[in-house]
Scaffold this motif. Structure first.
Motif, PDB file in Angstrom:
ATOM      1  N   LEU A 190      25.020  44.745  58.847  1.00 11.24           N
ATOM      2  CA  LEU A 190      26.724  45.348  59.044  1.00 11.24           C
ATOM      3  C   LEU A 190      27.391  46.311  58.433  1.00 11.24           C
ATOM      4  CD1 LEU A 190      27.931  41.825  58.762  1.00 11.24           C
ATOM      5  CD2 LEU A 190      28.344  42.660  61.229  1.00 11.24           C
ATOM      6  N   ILE A 191      27.239  47.392  57.469  1.00 17.81           N
ATOM      7  CA  ILE A 191      27.349  48.156  56.852  1.00 17.81           C
ATOM      8  C   ILE A 191      26.803  49.590  57.756  1.00 17.81           C
ATOM      9  CG2 ILE A 191      26.570  49.880  54.900  1.00 17.81           C
ATOM     10  CD1 ILE A 191      26.409  46.934  52.994  1.00 17.81           C
ATOM     11  N   PRO A 192      25.816  50.098  57.945  1.00 17.25           N
ATOM     12  CA  PRO A 192      25.766  50.802  59.440  1.00 17.25           C
ATOM     13  C   PRO A 192      26.361  50.824  59.943  1.00 17.25           C
ATOM     14  CG  PRO A 192      23.557  50.152  58.676  1.00 17.25           C
ATOM     15  CD  PRO A 192      23.938  48.869  57.540  1.00 17.25           C
ATOM     16  N   VAL A 193      26.808  49.995  60.614  1.00 15.10           N
ATOM     17  CA  VAL A 193      27.613  49.557  62.401  1.00 15.10           C
ATOM     18  C   VAL A 193      28.848  49.954  61.224  1.00 15.10           C
ATOM     19  CG1 VAL A 193      26.120  48.684  62.653  1.00 15.10           C
ATOM     20  CG2 VAL A 193      28.082  47.074  61.990  1.00 15.10           C
ATOM     21  N   LYS A 194      29.528  49.877  60.566  1.00 17.30           N
ATOM     22  CA  LYS A 194      31.419  49.833  59.696  1.00 17.30           C
ATOM     23  C   LYS A 194      31.173  51.342  59.392  1.00 17.30           C
ATOM     24  CE  LYS A 194      34.652  49.331  58.209  1.00 17.30           C
ATOM     25  NZ  LYS A 194      35.698  49.011  58.162  1.00 17.30           N
ATOM     26  N   LEU A 195      29.818  51.629  58.948  1.00 14.24           N
ATOM     27  CA  LEU A 195      30.298  53.636  58.276  1.00 14.24           C
ATOM     28  C   LEU A 195      30.060  54.467  59.936  1.00 14.24           C
ATOM     29  CD1 LEU A 195      28.130  53.528  55.243  1.00 14.24           C
ATOM     30  CD2 LEU A 195      30.229  53.112  55.606  1.00 14.24           C
ATOM     31  N   ALA A 196      30.045  53.402  60.752  1.00 14.80           N
ATOM     32  CA  ALA A 196      29.420  54.291  62.161  1.00 14.80           C
ATOM     33  C   ALA A 196      31.355  53.445  62.857  1.00 14.80           C
ATOM     34  CB  ALA A 196      28.325  53.573  62.613  1.00 14.80           C
ATOM     35  N   GLY A 197      32.509  53.377  62.152  1.00 11.83           N
ATOM     36  CA  GLY A 197      33.159  53.104  62.706  1.00 11.83           C
ATOM     37  C   GLY A 197      33.670  51.861  63.547  1.00 11.83           C
ATOM     38  N   LEU A 198      32.257  51.212  63.649  1.00 12.45           N
ATOM     39  CA  LEU A 198      33.022  49.049  64.403  1.00 12.45           C
ATOM     40  C   LEU A 198      33.606  48.913  63.081  1.00 12.45           C
ATOM     41  CD1 LEU A 198      29.445  48.890  66.394  1.00 12.45           C
ATOM     42  CD2 LEU A 198      31.731  50.861  66.910  1.00 12.45           C
ATOM     43  N   ASN A 199      33.630  47.913  64.082  1.00 11.52           N
ATOM     44  CA  ASN A 199      34.790  46.783  63.399  1.00 11.52           C
ATOM     45  C   ASN A 199      33.850  45.472  62.736  1.00 11.52           C
ATOM     46  OD1 ASN A 199      36.452  44.307  62.297  1.00 11.52           O
ATOM     47  ND2 ASN A 199      37.900  44.630  64.397  1.00 11.52           N
ATOM     48  N   SER A 200      33.342  46.108  61.864  1.00  9.14           N
ATOM     49  CA  SER A 200      32.398  44.708  60.946  1.00  9.14           C
ATOM     50  C   SER A 200      32.734  43.458  60.897  1.00  9.14           C
ATOM     51  CB  SER A 200      31.412  46.004  59.623  1.00  9.14           C
ATOM     52  OG  SER A 200      32.344  45.733  58.987  1.00  9.14           O
ATOM     53  N   ASN A 201      33.517  43.359  60.635  1.00  6.84           N
ATOM     54  CA  ASN A 201      34.191  42.527  60.358  1.00  6.84           C
ATOM     55  C   ASN A 201      34.515  41.576  61.441  1.00  6.84           C
ATOM     56  OD1 ASN A 201      34.580  42.002  57.561  1.00  6.84           O
ATOM     57  ND2 ASN A 201      37.173  42.577  57.275  1.00  6.84           N
ATOM     58  N   TYR A 202      34.937  41.295  62.392  1.00  6.51           N
ATOM     59  CA  TYR A 202      35.024  40.602  63.686  1.00  6.51           C
ATOM     60  C   TYR A 202      33.861  40.727  64.438  1.00  6.51           C
ATOM     61  CZ  TYR A 202      36.839  39.347  68.411  1.00  6.51           C
ATOM     62  OH  TYR A 202      36.614  39.044  69.646  1.00  6.51           O
ATOM     63  N   ILE A 203      32.739  41.460  64.254  1.00  7.25           N
ATOM     64  CA  ILE A 203      31.557  41.672  64.506  1.00  7.25           C
ATOM     65  C   ILE A 203      30.904  40.024  63.724  1.00  7.25           C
ATOM     66  CG2 ILE A 203      29.348  41.955  64.859  1.00  7.25           C
ATOM     67  CD1 ILE A 203      30.737  44.964  65.033  1.00  7.25           C
ATOM     68  N   LYS A 204      31.271  40.153  62.955  1.00  7.03           N
ATOM     69  CA  LYS A 204      30.704  38.921  61.839  1.00  7.03           C
ATOM     70  C   LYS A 204      31.425  37.715  62.204  1.00  7.03           C
ATOM     71  CE  LYS A 204      28.567  37.309  58.352  1.00  7.03           C
ATOM     72  NZ  LYS A 204      27.391  36.282  58.119  1.00  7.03           N
ATOM     73  N   THR A 205      33.070  37.720  62.256  1.00  5.62           N
ATOM     74  CA  THR A 205      33.490  36.245  62.337  1.00  5.62           C
ATOM     75  C   THR A 205      32.483  35.975  64.051  1.00  5.62           C
ATOM     76  OG1 THR A 205      35.114  37.404  61.565  1.00  5.62           O
ATOM     77  CG2 THR A 205      35.620  35.431  63.702  1.00  5.62           C
ATOM     78  N   LEU A 206      32.586  36.896  64.806  1.00  7.30           N
ATOM     79  CA  LEU A 206      31.955  36.286  66.802  1.00  7.30           C
ATOM     80  C   LEU A 206      31.035  35.714  66.242  1.00  7.30           C
ATOM     81  CD1 LEU A 206      32.692  36.855  69.535  1.00  7.30           C
ATOM     82  CD2 LEU A 206      32.070  38.943  69.064  1.00  7.30           C
ATOM     83  N   SER A 207      30.000  36.734  65.223  1.00  3.86           N
ATOM     84  CA  SER A 207      28.961  36.154  65.289  1.00  3.86           C
ATOM     85  C   SER A 207      28.744  34.358  64.846  1.00  3.86           C
ATOM     86  CB  SER A 207      27.979  37.003  65.009  1.00  3.86           C
ATOM     87  OG  SER A 207      26.223  36.280  65.063  1.00  3.86           O
ATOM     88  N   ASP A 208      29.365  34.533  64.204  1.00  3.76           N
ATOM     89  CA  ASP A 208      30.036  33.275  63.352  1.00  3.76           C
ATOM     90  C   ASP A 208      29.929  32.280  64.494  1.00  3.76           C
ATOM     91  OD1 ASP A 208      28.630  34.075  60.556  1.00  3.76           O
ATOM     92  OD2 ASP A 208      30.006  34.566  59.571  1.00  3.76           O
ATOM     93  N   ASN A 209      31.242  32.557  64.957  1.00  2.00           N
ATOM     94  CA  ASN A 209      31.903  31.273  65.661  1.00  2.00           C
ATOM     95  C   ASN A 209      31.214  30.993  66.833  1.00  2.00           C
ATOM     96  OD1 ASN A 209      33.959  31.404  64.535  1.00  2.00           O
ATOM     97  ND2 ASN A 209      34.855  33.344  66.011  1.00  2.00           N
ATOM     98  N   ILE A 210      29.988  31.722  67.073  1.00  2.00           N
ATOM     99  CA  ILE A 210      28.906  31.295  68.402  1.00  2.00           C
ATOM    100  C   ILE A 210      28.216  30.610  68.215  1.00  2.00           C
ATOM    101  CG2 ILE A 210      27.033  32.796  70.159  1.00  2.00           C
ATOM    102  CD1 ILE A 210      29.689  33.002  70.750  1.00  2.00           C
ATOM    103  N   THR A 211      27.537  31.417  67.106  1.00  2.00           N
ATOM    104  CA  THR A 211      26.262  30.271  66.251  1.00  2.00           C
ATOM    105  C   THR A 211      26.786  28.696  65.774  1.00  2.00           C
ATOM    106  OG1 THR A 211      25.385  32.678  64.849  1.00  2.00           O
ATOM    107  CG2 THR A 211      25.209  30.023  64.109  1.00  2.00           C
ATOM    108  N   LYS A 212      27.657  28.645  65.373  1.00  2.54           N
ATOM    109  CA  LYS A 212      29.153  27.276  65.189  1.00  2.54           C
ATOM    110  C   LYS A 212      28.846  26.845  66.614  1.00  2.54           C
ATOM    111  CE  LYS A 212      30.746  28.716  60.824  1.00  2.54           C
ATOM    112  NZ  LYS A 212      31.741  29.133  60.581  1.00  2.54           N
ATOM    113  N   GLU A 213      29.032  27.174  67.671  1.00  2.00           N
ATOM    114  CA  GLU A 213      29.089  27.285  69.137  1.00  2.00           C
ATOM    115  C   GLU A 213      28.294  26.249  69.416  1.00  2.00           C
ATOM    116  OE1 GLU A 213      31.935  26.180  71.290  1.00  2.00           O
ATOM    117  OE2 GLU A 213      32.751  25.795  69.208  1.00  2.00           O
ATOM    118  N   CYS A 214      27.052  26.822  69.058  1.00  2.00           N
ATOM    119  CA  CYS A 214      25.032  26.896  69.999  1.00  2.00           C
ATOM    120  C   CYS A 214      25.053  25.149  69.003  1.00  2.00           C
ATOM    121  CB  CYS A 214      24.566  27.837  69.542  1.00  2.00           C
ATOM    122  SG  CYS A 214      25.298  29.346  70.716  1.00  2.00           S
ATOM    123  N   LEU A 215      25.188  25.352  68.269  1.00  2.00           N
ATOM    124  CA  LEU A 215      24.457  24.822  67.025  1.00  2.00           C
ATOM    125  C   LEU A 215      25.202  23.390  67.548  1.00  2.00           C
ATOM    126  CD1 LEU A 215      23.889  26.338  63.789  1.00  2.00           C
ATOM    127  CD2 LEU A 215      21.900  25.663  65.400  1.00  2.00           C
TER     128      LEU A 215
END
Lengths: 407, 407
Positions: A190-215
């Motif tokens: 996440l640090i490289p993608v944040k420094l490259a300009g992406l929204n790392s917070n949203y990426i993390k939240t999205l990933s966590d939500n998908i994970t929870k929904e899957c599990l």
């Protein structure tokens, strides 16, 4: 995201399927399985702390024109997959030490404000240490140890960690409990993608939500997918899993998946190989083998339902055949995907289709989150440890020995 | 070029090996086998005429700053392999119709003096026809039908051939008897590489010499290599052939070989899959699976003995571990190659090593010439027709049908 597993389902008896599914659902319920939860460290991060760390670093290191990232395997494949899916080319990944390859990469750097990110979990990866030396020698006077270098490595007495301390280079801890191939949604990815300009917070939240929904809600039929994959791997008929993407920007994601799959499952003589493919290119390259070669592969085809950008085939000169005129290029490609799917199914091959919402970043994040769970739980159900990679260490040791003998 | 097949040789009984070799040597002697010679059309070209054709075209079409080549599969993989081995980036290959991919490619064109080369043997490849339309629409006023477009296709009443005639575009005949994957040393492959600035005459001569030496003097132990490959393919234990190159600029060559292998041998349920790999990157990605996963692969490792360019790891700050300091980057990479080879052999895998003279163009040409013979004769000895690809046609027809129904 939608999974069509009809054709996979046909290859497994209802009884075996139901039995696997029941057992896998028990595994998936990590809330009731504290022991297993402790092994799945990639799901166990302090989100607040993670987000604060990323915020603090981005305050100091944002705004570089270009980023060079030195890392190989798990240290590069995850962030590369994410950035390519986002069509973000701010990071130049240097992953190999072939001199011609390195020269081409460094020559492609035209910018002067460059950030250097060095990633190696162990802090001893020979490729990464060597590349650091080459880069420092090549870009003389460009890098200031304190201002434009970041090192991500474990906090232990390694070559890279010692360098950090001696030169006062910004050190970021590589979580020692999260292996490189599971690190794409931790600091490391996440640090490289944040420094490259992406929204790392949203990426993390999205990933966590998908994970929870899957599990906990078995979204995207996670248990069913794992159940059938388990059947294919146990069945000696199948030796390979072809992963065919009809979205070019997912090619690095497929390579990331190949590492995730291979290193997690290729143990104790178990596992099947991943065969990566790109549609439609590989219809002209591998399809003959798939349709008429040995009947020993199962398939995953990835298709984006919509394309964010497209070209319309408008032709006033009557050159184009009628079946192409006024079509969109993306629709022609998706039609090829469907034709390939139908033809493979017609000749009896097991094919799963994963439809992504579109060809942009966030569907790719969802897919990566799903794949990490799929592979980790598949490994557990197969009875291997999905989180280590013991065989690779032997070649590293032998390389060192040979280099010492040649000194 | 030197082939080390010790470890392959160990896997086949001496009797079977000798018997195969005897039969294969008979096949290889095309001088005494006119019937077979007639099928091996890629070996049967009028060299003088070919060289004259290339000369005539280069007189008119040399000197463009950049070349766009529209083609997929056999129409692009061969010339791409040659150009990458030569570190020549004059041609931008557009091989896929993913809209994001196409946009990225066309945006990368900064030059104004562009030549457009369009290659499709049948003249009907949907991808190529569609791409032509996109390119013509995108680069308005850049292309003049007579001055900067070349079409390479068969001389028959196809969409592309009709376009040539109507618009008076320069037409080059795609030899109808030479399939795309065997066309890299015919007009189809040599005209693009000549226009990109390579010495096509020398490439052709070198390839022909290697071919003759292989066929009539069994150079590089061609018969022995085919004999053992035949054993691996017939032996149900082996399902995949890993091709691992420790020269990054050969990655397209490995992809070209994958098509050559897959389309030529993947027939009647026969064949094994090609698993491409890049060293050292894939040591961090696939090696775990190779060493400790299922024991069902055989290996070819490609190593250049010398590197034309190299970086010396000189470090005055005592950061580098002693075993790396003052080493050359290429030597470190070659040591990794040898360590991987030794470790694979130690755990019982069959590994052939192909040592190239160096990492420049001409060793790559030699290797391609060898591989074409290897695959073609292997197909013949296996009892399949190595020159057709019947299964692929079905998907093409179905795509067309689906597109017509969606019209």
């Amino acid at each position: 995201m939608f999974f069509d597993i009809k054709s996979w389902n046909n290859k497994i008896s209802s009884k075996e399927f139901q039995n696997n599914k029941k057992e896998i659902r028990k595994l998936l319920d990590l809330r009731n399985n504290k022991k297993l939860l402790n092994e799945f460290n990639f799901l166990n991060q302090d989100i607040k702390l993670l987000k604060k760390k990323i915020f603090d670093i981005s305050k100091v290191f944002m705004g570089f024109e270009k980023i060079l990232l030195l890392g190989t395997g798990g240290s590069s494949l995850g962030s590369k997959a994410i950035l390519e899916a986002a069509s973000n080319d701010k990071i130049i990944f240097i992953e190999n030490i072939d001199p011609k390859y390195v020269l081409k990469k460094v020559k492609s750097v035209k910018e002067k404000k460059i950030l250097l990110i060095i990633i190696s979990k162990s802090g001893e990866t020979s490729e990464v240490i060597s590349l650091y030396q080459v880069i420092i020698n090549y870009f003389t006077n460009i890098f200031n140890f304190k201002k434009n270098i970041i090192i991500i490595t474990e906090e232990k007495n390694s070559t890279l960690y010692k360098l950090c301390k001696e030169k006062k280079i910004k050190f970021i801890e590589h979580n020692s409990k999260i292996g490189g191939r599971f690190s794409c949604f931790s600091e490391t990815g996440l640090i490289p993608v944040k420094l490259a300009g992406l929204n790392s917070n949203y990426i993390k939240t999205l990933s966590d939500n998908i994970t929870k929904e899957c599990l906990y809600n078995n979204q995207f039929s996670l248990a069913e997918n794992i159940s059938i994959l388990y059947h294919f791997i146990k069945n000696s008929k199948y030796v390979g899993h072809t992963v065919l993407s009809y979205q070019d920007s997912l090619n690095p994601l497929v390579m990331w998946y190949r590492q995730l799959w291979g290193e997690s499952l290729g143990k104790q003589g178990k596992g099947v190989h991943i065969i990566p493919a790109t549609g439609s290119i590989d219809q002209h390259s591998q399809l003959q083998m798939w349709l008429d070669g040995p009947d020993d592969l199962f398939y995953t085809i990835i298709i984006p339902k919509k394309r964010k950008i497209d070209f319309k085939l408008t032709d006033n000169t009557k050159f184009l055949p009628a079946y192409l005129n006024k079509k969109k290029l993306g629709d022609v490609l998706n039609t090829m995907a469907i034709a390939t799917y139908k033809e493979l199914v017609r000749v009896g091959k097991p094919v799963r289709v994963i439809y992504l919402d579109d060809d942009s970043l966030y569907p790719a994040i969802k897919l990566m989150s799903f794949f990490m769970l799929e592979v980790a739980f598949l490994g557990k159900y197969l009875g291997v440890n999905p989180f280590d990679q013991p065989a690779v260490e032997k070649v590293k040791l032998l390389t060192k020995k040979l280099l010492i003998n040649n000194a």
